[in-house]
Design a protein around this motif. Sequence first.
Motif, PDB file in Angstrom:
ATOM      1  N   PHE A 148      -0.691   5.718  -3.897  1.00  0.00           N
ATOM      2  CA  PHE A 148      -2.012   5.470  -3.507  1.00  0.00           C
ATOM      3  C   PHE A 148      -2.800   5.938  -2.926  1.00  0.00           C
ATOM      4  CE2 PHE A 148      -6.426   3.316  -2.747  1.00  0.00           C
ATOM      5  CZ  PHE A 148      -6.667   2.662  -4.309  1.00  0.00           C
ATOM      6  N   ILE A 149      -3.400   6.851  -2.831  1.00  0.00           N
ATOM      7  CA  ILE A 149      -4.303   7.849  -2.075  1.00  0.00           C
ATOM      8  C   ILE A 149      -4.935   7.654  -1.632  1.00  0.00           C
ATOM      9  CG2 ILE A 149      -4.606  10.105  -1.565  1.00  0.00           C
ATOM     10  CD1 ILE A 149      -2.659  11.384  -3.423  1.00  0.00           C
ATOM     11  N   ASN A 150      -5.811   6.963  -0.239  1.00  0.00           N
ATOM     12  CA  ASN A 150      -6.644   6.792   0.171  1.00  0.00           C
ATOM     13  C   ASN A 150      -7.396   7.340   0.556  1.00  0.00           C
ATOM     14  OD1 ASN A 150      -8.983   4.613  -0.408  1.00  0.00           O
ATOM     15  ND2 ASN A 150      -8.238   3.751   1.890  1.00  0.00           N
ATOM     16  N   TYR A 203     -16.595   7.363  -8.997  1.00  0.00           N
ATOM     17  CA  TYR A 203     -15.679   6.894  -9.905  1.00  0.00           C
ATOM     18  C   TYR A 203     -14.423   7.001  -9.528  1.00  0.00           C
ATOM     19  CZ  TYR A 203     -19.031   7.692 -12.714  1.00  0.00           C
ATOM     20  OH  TYR A 203     -20.189   8.300 -13.324  1.00  0.00           O
ATOM     21  N   LEU A 204     -14.103   5.809  -7.987  1.00  0.00           N
ATOM     22  CA  LEU A 204     -13.044   5.665  -7.302  1.00  0.00           C
ATOM     23  C   LEU A 204     -13.398   4.023  -6.928  1.00  0.00           C
ATOM     24  CD1 LEU A 204     -12.023   9.281  -5.811  1.00  0.00           C
ATOM     25  CD2 LEU A 204     -10.818   8.166  -7.126  1.00  0.00           C
ATOM     26  N   PRO A 205     -11.923   3.680  -6.221  1.00  0.00           N
ATOM     27  CA  PRO A 205     -12.468   2.713  -5.307  1.00  0.00           C
ATOM     28  C   PRO A 205     -12.916   2.835  -4.409  1.00  0.00           C
ATOM     29  CG  PRO A 205     -10.476   2.192  -6.742  1.00  0.00           C
ATOM     30  CD  PRO A 205     -10.829   3.518  -6.960  1.00  0.00           C
ATOM     31  N   VAL A 206     -13.944   1.684  -4.142  1.00  0.00           N
ATOM     32  CA  VAL A 206     -14.535   3.052  -2.227  1.00  0.00           C
ATOM     33  C   VAL A 206     -14.466   1.814  -1.122  1.00  0.00           C
ATOM     34  CG1 VAL A 206     -16.743   2.658  -1.180  1.00  0.00           C
ATOM     35  CG2 VAL A 206     -16.286   3.658  -3.479  1.00  0.00           C
ATOM     36  N   ASN A 207     -14.128   1.782  -0.169  1.00  0.00           N
ATOM     37  CA  ASN A 207     -13.362   1.224   0.793  1.00  0.00           C
ATOM     38  C   ASN A 207     -14.038   1.404   1.755  1.00  0.00           C
ATOM     39  OD1 ASN A 207     -10.365   1.507   2.169  1.00  0.00           O
ATOM     40  ND2 ASN A 207     -12.047   0.279   2.806  1.00  0.00           N
ATOM     41  N   VAL A 208     -14.868   0.106   2.748  1.00  0.00           N
ATOM     42  CA  VAL A 208     -15.011   0.109   4.107  1.00  0.00           C
ATOM     43  C   VAL A 208     -14.599  -0.636   5.312  1.00  0.00           C
ATOM     44  CG1 VAL A 208     -17.122  -0.105   2.756  1.00  0.00           C
ATOM     45  CG2 VAL A 208     -16.686  -1.974   3.519  1.00  0.00           C
ATOM     46  N   MET A 209     -14.918  -0.003   6.191  1.00  0.00           N
ATOM     47  CA  MET A 209     -14.508  -0.473   8.012  1.00  0.00           C
ATOM     48  C   MET A 209     -15.354  -1.224   8.258  1.00  0.00           C
ATOM     49  SD  MET A 209     -11.921   1.492  10.250  1.00  0.00           S
ATOM     50  CE  MET A 209     -13.675   1.789  11.301  1.00  0.00           C
ATOM     51  N   VAL A 210     -14.756  -2.330   8.592  1.00  0.00           N
ATOM     52  CA  VAL A 210     -15.403  -3.585   9.147  1.00  0.00           C
ATOM     53  C   VAL A 210     -15.114  -3.147  11.083  1.00  0.00           C
ATOM     54  CG1 VAL A 210     -15.431  -6.062  10.279  1.00  0.00           C
ATOM     55  CG2 VAL A 210     -14.349  -5.672   8.195  1.00  0.00           C
ATOM     56  N   MET A 211     -17.308  -2.869  11.114  1.00  0.00           N
ATOM     57  CA  MET A 211     -17.780  -2.733  12.635  1.00  0.00           C
ATOM     58  C   MET A 211     -19.073  -3.161  12.413  1.00  0.00           C
ATOM     59  SD  MET A 211     -18.333   1.459  11.317  1.00  0.00           S
ATOM     60  CE  MET A 211     -18.414   1.941  12.842  1.00  0.00           C
ATOM     61  N   ASP A 212     -19.376  -2.692  14.212  1.00  0.00           N
ATOM     62  CA  ASP A 212     -20.656  -3.317  14.009  1.00  0.00           C
ATOM     63  C   ASP A 212     -21.630  -2.967  13.017  1.00  0.00           C
ATOM     64  OD1 ASP A 212     -19.366  -4.784  16.163  1.00  0.00           O
ATOM     65  OD2 ASP A 212     -20.535  -3.413  17.799  1.00  0.00           O
ATOM     66  N   GLY A 213     -22.799  -4.054  12.387  1.00  0.00           N
ATOM     67  CA  GLY A 213     -23.604  -3.520  11.455  1.00  0.00           C
ATOM     68  C   GLY A 213     -23.475  -3.642  10.091  1.00  0.00           C
ATOM     69  N   VAL A 225     -18.296  -2.721  -3.533  1.00  0.00           N
ATOM     70  CA  VAL A 225     -17.157  -2.425  -2.709  1.00  0.00           C
ATOM     71  C   VAL A 225     -16.275  -2.798  -3.043  1.00  0.00           C
ATOM     72  CG1 VAL A 225     -15.832  -2.385  -0.607  1.00  0.00           C
ATOM     73  CG2 VAL A 225     -18.377  -2.114  -0.281  1.00  0.00           C
ATOM     74  N   ALA A 226     -15.225  -2.100  -3.175  1.00  0.00           N
ATOM     75  CA  ALA A 226     -13.815  -2.349  -3.721  1.00  0.00           C
ATOM     76  C   ALA A 226     -12.225  -3.254  -2.574  1.00  0.00           C
ATOM     77  CB  ALA A 226     -12.898  -1.296  -4.749  1.00  0.00           C
ATOM     78  N   ARG A 227     -12.142  -2.488  -1.846  1.00  0.00           N
ATOM     79  CA  ARG A 227     -11.856  -2.778  -0.465  1.00  0.00           C
ATOM     80  C   ARG A 227     -12.372  -2.961   0.841  1.00  0.00           C
ATOM     81  NH1 ARG A 227      -6.453   1.103   0.115  1.00  0.00           N
ATOM     82  NH2 ARG A 227      -6.054   1.108   2.152  1.00  0.00           N
ATOM     83  N   ILE A 228     -11.805  -3.638   1.718  1.00  0.00           N
ATOM     84  CA  ILE A 228     -12.583  -3.950   3.045  1.00  0.00           C
ATOM     85  C   ILE A 228     -11.154  -4.009   4.232  1.00  0.00           C
ATOM     86  CG2 ILE A 228     -13.783  -5.440   4.575  1.00  0.00           C
ATOM     87  CD1 ILE A 228     -15.281  -6.469   2.337  1.00  0.00           C
ATOM     88  N   SER A 229     -11.654  -2.693   5.106  1.00  0.00           N
ATOM     89  CA  SER A 229     -10.181  -2.728   6.150  1.00  0.00           C
ATOM     90  C   SER A 229     -10.808  -3.144   7.666  1.00  0.00           C
ATOM     91  CB  SER A 229      -9.817  -1.140   6.008  1.00  0.00           C
ATOM     92  OG  SER A 229      -9.563  -1.258   5.210  1.00  0.00           O
TER      93      SER A 229
END
Length: 251
Positions: A148-150, A203-213, A225-229
């Motif tokens: 899985f290449i993110n 057309y790929l699962p979208v990943n976001v990162m937890v941060m202020d805002g 969103v499909a992934r939260i880091s």
Amino acid sequence: MTQAQKAKQFAALHIKGTPLILFNAWDAGTAKVIQGAGATAIATSSWSVAEAQGYQDGERIPLSLAEQIIARIAKAVDVPVTVDFEGGYSEDDGVLAKNVSRLIELGIIGINFEDRVVKGEGLYPAQRQAQRIAAIRDVARKLGVDLFINARTDLFFGDGNPEKLTEEALERAKTYRDAGASGFFIPGLTDDALIKKISDNVYLPVNVMVMDGLSPAKRLAELGVARISYGPIPYIKAMNALKEEARASAA
């Protein structure tokens, strides 16, 4: 569970609107704790792994040491393990492929791979980054692992206009997907409307990162969103708690 089964399971966890939550680990001990709390997969944070060993982020921790830590994590847990591999520790595609092959041999089934020029300036041109992704995909196929290449873009850590950067992000997402990327990671972007635009058009699962805002997980799910880091947040919170305990004991 075989490595191939773990890879398949990990990919299946990426569901648009039902995001995979990754509370990032930095060593075997934290990985075991996170798994024990019910995690279905383990992800590392390069920043946290480096800091825990006294190094700064940005591929400053020696690759050999990083590999030892990754090996211990992979052996310590039963769930799929994906690692933050920054820029792969090389600008040479052949060396990059060898570096990734060693990680696969350690048992990992995924990587984060960023388009920032580590120890340099700016981002790789999209086509050049695509070549790098293709080199990783090729070596993974040869090893028989559906890695899985993110594909991470660092566009949103700059000072540009987020709306204009979103258009470039969409172009990069397509280019990276065509090269063999499995997911698209957009750390630094916190605007709901722009996150939804990317989720709706990539057309790929979208990943976001937890941060202020950044909006809460429930809202991010609504945005597609499909992934939260969590990135370095778990390490920072753990170290702050340790500091407070140490300060209290010394008082």
